[in-house]
Enzyme design. Structure first.
Site, PDB file in Angstrom:
ATOM      1  N   ASN A 167       8.552  -3.860   0.524  1.00  0.00           N
ATOM      2  CA  ASN A 167       7.209  -3.698   1.085  1.00  0.00           C
ATOM      3  C   ASN A 167       6.654  -5.095   1.433  1.00  0.00           C
ATOM      4  OD1 ASN A 167       4.328  -3.701   1.085  1.00  0.00           O
ATOM      5  ND2 ASN A 167       4.342  -1.659   0.199  1.00  0.00           N
ATOM      6  N   HIS A 170       2.003  -7.718   1.479  1.00  0.00           N
ATOM      7  CA  HIS A 170       1.273  -8.890   0.991  1.00  0.00           C
ATOM      8  C   HIS A 170       1.591 -10.167   1.752  1.00  0.00           C
ATOM      9  CE1 HIS A 170      -0.820  -6.446  -1.701  1.00  0.00           C
ATOM     10  NE2 HIS A 170       0.289  -5.982  -2.251  1.00  0.00           N
ATOM     11  N   HIS A 203       2.155  -0.355   4.300  1.00  0.00           N
ATOM     12  CA  HIS A 203       1.078   0.599   4.041  1.00  0.00           C
ATOM     13  C   HIS A 203      -0.053   0.257   5.008  1.00  0.00           C
ATOM     14  CE1 HIS A 203      -1.792   2.537   0.831  1.00  0.00           C
ATOM     15  NE2 HIS A 203      -1.949   3.031   2.046  1.00  0.00           N
ATOM     16  N   ARG A 205      -3.471   0.743   5.757  1.00  0.00           N
ATOM     17  CA  ARG A 205      -4.638   1.308   5.065  1.00  0.00           C
ATOM     18  C   ARG A 205      -5.770   1.552   6.045  1.00  0.00           C
ATOM     19  NH1 ARG A 205      -4.289   0.489  -0.771  1.00  0.00           N
ATOM     20  NH2 ARG A 205      -6.419   1.225  -0.761  1.00  0.00           N
ATOM     21  N   ARG A 209      -6.801  -3.809   5.522  1.00  0.00           N
ATOM     22  CA  ARG A 209      -7.007  -5.065   4.796  1.00  0.00           C
ATOM     23  C   ARG A 209      -5.788  -5.997   4.893  1.00  0.00           C
ATOM     24  NH1 ARG A 209      -6.921  -2.887  -1.396  1.00  0.00           N
ATOM     25  NH2 ARG A 209      -8.562  -1.567  -0.570  1.00  0.00           N
ATOM     26  N   GLU A 230       3.760   3.940   4.687  1.00  0.00           N
ATOM     27  CA  GLU A 230       2.909   4.572   3.666  1.00  0.00           C
ATOM     28  C   GLU A 230       1.555   4.802   4.283  1.00  0.00           C
ATOM     29  OE1 GLU A 230       2.412   2.211   0.204  1.00  0.00           O
ATOM     30  OE2 GLU A 230       4.547   2.145  -0.194  1.00  0.00           O
ATOM     31  N   THR A 261      -2.720   0.990  -4.571  1.00  0.00           N
ATOM     32  CA  THR A 261      -2.653   2.424  -4.843  1.00  0.00           C
ATOM     33  C   THR A 261      -2.708   2.653  -6.358  1.00  0.00           C
ATOM     34  OG1 THR A 261      -1.073   2.393  -3.040  1.00  0.00           O
ATOM     35  CG2 THR A 261      -1.397   4.492  -4.154  1.00  0.00           C
ATOM     36  N   GLU A 311       8.547  10.020  -4.289  1.00  0.00           N
ATOM     37  CA  GLU A 311       8.591   8.670  -4.854  1.00  0.00           C
ATOM     38  C   GLU A 311       7.831   8.719  -6.165  1.00  0.00           C
ATOM     39  OE1 GLU A 311       7.321   5.351  -2.378  1.00  0.00           O
ATOM     40  OE2 GLU A 311       6.932   4.159  -4.176  1.00  0.00           O
ATOM     41  N   HIS A 351       6.203   0.992  -7.433  1.00  0.00           N
ATOM     42  CA  HIS A 351       4.865   0.508  -7.782  1.00  0.00           C
ATOM     43  C   HIS A 351       4.916  -0.299  -9.075  1.00  0.00           C
ATOM     44  CE1 HIS A 351       0.589   0.036  -7.963  1.00  0.00           C
ATOM     45  NE2 HIS A 351       0.570   0.441  -6.717  1.00  0.00           N
TER      46      HIS A 351
HETATM   47  N1  PXP Z   1       5.143   2.529  -3.555  1.00  0.00           N
HETATM   48  C1  PXP Z   1       3.910   2.886  -3.138  1.00  0.00           C
HETATM   49  C2  PXP Z   1       3.675   4.322  -2.809  1.00  0.00           C
HETATM   50  C3  PXP Z   1       2.870   1.951  -3.008  1.00  0.00           C
HETATM   51  O1  PXP Z   1       1.646   2.351  -2.613  1.00  0.00           O
HETATM   52  C4  PXP Z   1       3.145   0.598  -3.290  1.00  0.00           C
HETATM   53  C5  PXP Z   1       2.067  -0.430  -3.111  1.00  0.00           C
HETATM   54  O2  PXP Z   1       1.728  -0.514  -1.774  1.00  0.00           O
HETATM   55  C6  PXP Z   1       4.452   0.256  -3.700  1.00  0.00           C
HETATM   56  C7  PXP Z   1       5.422   1.253  -3.844  1.00  0.00           C
HETATM   57  C8  PXP Z   1       4.842  -1.136  -4.003  1.00  0.00           C
HETATM   58  O3  PXP Z   1       4.183  -1.577  -5.136  1.00  0.00           O
HETATM   59  P1  PXP Z   1       4.295  -3.085  -5.573  1.00  0.00           P
HETATM   60  O4  PXP Z   1       3.667  -3.904  -4.485  1.00  0.00           O
HETATM   61  O5  PXP Z   1       3.545  -3.131  -6.864  1.00  0.00           O
HETATM   62  O6  PXP Z   1       5.748  -3.395  -5.710  1.00  0.00           O
END
Ligand code: PXP
Length: 400
Positions: A167, A170, A203, A205, A209, A230, A261, A311, A351
């Site tokens: 992901n 960030h 994601h 949003r 952001r 996402e 999330t 997931e 997550h």
């Molecule tokens: N899975 C989902 C559904 C999420 O919403 C997120 C955060 O955007 C992640 C995985 C990844 O989480 P992390 O950034 O804590 O690894």
């Protein structure tokens, strides 16, 4: 003697039973005239062999050394080779998987024996399946129906490690902190793929952001593995997904004020509504995943929505305040993964996962893919994206 057992460690073992079962295994494999050595050691010793012969500086459960190849091939034509088993790792794993210790030790020994006969699960999916089928057949005959739990474990087992979807949200967070055009999550996605990522996740949003619409559109063009979007199940996002056509949509709950999330999608009690959204997305050929708490009730409800993937939310495991809570959350994940697979889902998880907490969950055999963001992006700032992805993949691959 066809089976030679050497015990170079201190824990007590059912050696006579193991010898008898392994001799039976040689007969079942139609090689009663062959010989094999089974050497039981501790983690320290197996780490030494793992590092020296395979360049892997950590303990493992079993390593086979064939006598049918290499400089000593043919010196003792009856001898197949040596199977080295770490009792420390074996007992730990038996406990983790809930399998009787002697069954698991026998399983590792049979696994090693099959390697000596030329089976190699790392050669590819088909080779892995052939080896697993053979392992199951031998174990079923050695243990009989009474050992259903062990046999079920084998049936569920996949030798292939889980995949990693990275992901890159960030990376966009850093960009948006100054409202400039760098760093670009699209560049980061390319580097993540070069590091071995099996997929890229973003994601989008409602408040935009971090990830922007432009990022998703460009990623759709650039990503070579698969693009996972996402999103909240809103009309705006459904329209966007149908237009951009990612390889997978993951439905997540979204609250404006949350930092990230916070929990899984609540499906129970809203099954019809979620099913409507899933159907709408599937109608245009999109694969749909639901982000869900590791809760059998939610999973059963999710099974009625038509989603392809669930997931499992690993946040509670990752944020556990001590080892006891972590064990409890881990057990919930394990159970949920089993239930989800039995319900026919492809099982993913994510997550809050990090380099220090990924290994136990990566060993859960039903989980096929992890979605990890913050930890990898944070590490990428220090060591680069390719290296950060490689390090996470190494931990995931080593877990099974
Ligand atoms: N899975 C989902 C559904 C999420 O919403 C997120 C955060 O955007 C992640 C995985 C990844 O989480 P992390 O950034 O804590 O690894």
């Amino acid at each position: 003697m066809p089976v030679e057992i050497l015990n170079y460690q201190k824990k007590s073992l059912p050696l006579a039973w193991l010898r008898r079962k392994l001799e039976e295994a040689l007969a079942l494999l139609h090689i009663p005239d062959k010989e094999a050595n089974f050497v039981f050691v501790d983690d320290e010793t197996i780490t030494h062999y793992n590092q020296f012969y395979l360049g892997r500086p950590y303990p493992t459960n079993v390593i086979s050394f064939s006598q049918r190849e290499g400089p000593f091939a043919g010196v003792q034509p009856r001898l197949l080779g040596d199977v080295l088993i770490s009792v420390d790792t074996a007992l730990r794993e038996a406990e983790l998987y809930g399998i009787p210790k002697r069954h698991y030790l026998l399983l590792l020994a049979v696994h090693g024996l099959l390697h000596l006969l030329g089976h190699e699960h790392e050669r590819g999916r088909y080779a892995a399946k052939l080896m697993l089928d053979k392992e199951y057949a031998v174990m079923a005959q050695l243990l009989g129906e009474k050992a259903r739990k062990t046999l079920n474990f084998l049936l569920r087992r996949e030798y292939m490690p889980a995949k990693l979807a990275v992901n890159v949200d960030h990376v966009a967070t850093v960009r948006e902190a100054r409202k400039v055009h760098y760093p670009d999550p699209v560049h980061a996605a390319v580097l993540a793929e070069l590091g071995g990522a099996h997929g890229i996740v973003v994601h989008l949003r409602e408040d935009r952001r971090h990830i922007q619409d432009r990022d998703v559109r460009l990623l759709r063009e650039i990503v070579k593995t698969k693009l996972i979007l996402e999103m909240a199940a809103t009309e705006e996002m459904i329209k966007f997904a149908k237009e951009v056509r990612p390889d997978q949509v993951t439905l997540v709950p979204e609250r404006r004020q949350e930092i990230t999330t916070e929990g899984g999608l609540k499906v129970k009690g809203r099954t019809a509504k979620v099913r409507e959204v899933v159907e709408e997305l599937k109608e245009v050929g999109l694969k749909v995943s639901i982000f869900i708490d590791p809760d059998p009730q939610q999973l059963k409800a999710a099974a009625k929505t038509g989603a392809d993937v669930v997931e499992l939310h690993t946040g509670h495991y990752a944020e556990a305040s001590g080892p006891e809570e972590m064990d409890l959350e881990f057990a919930r994940l394990e159970e949920a993964a089993r239930v989800a697979k039995d319900l026919g889902f492809e099982v993913h998880a994510g997550h809050g996962l990090h380099y220090h907490n990924i290994s136990p969950v990566a060993a859960i055999p039903e989980i096929e893919e992890f979605s990890i963001g913050h930890a990898i992006v944070a590490r990428a700032i220090m060591v680069g994206m390719k290296e950060a992805v490689r390090e996470m993949l190494c931990l995931i691959e080593r877990a099974r």
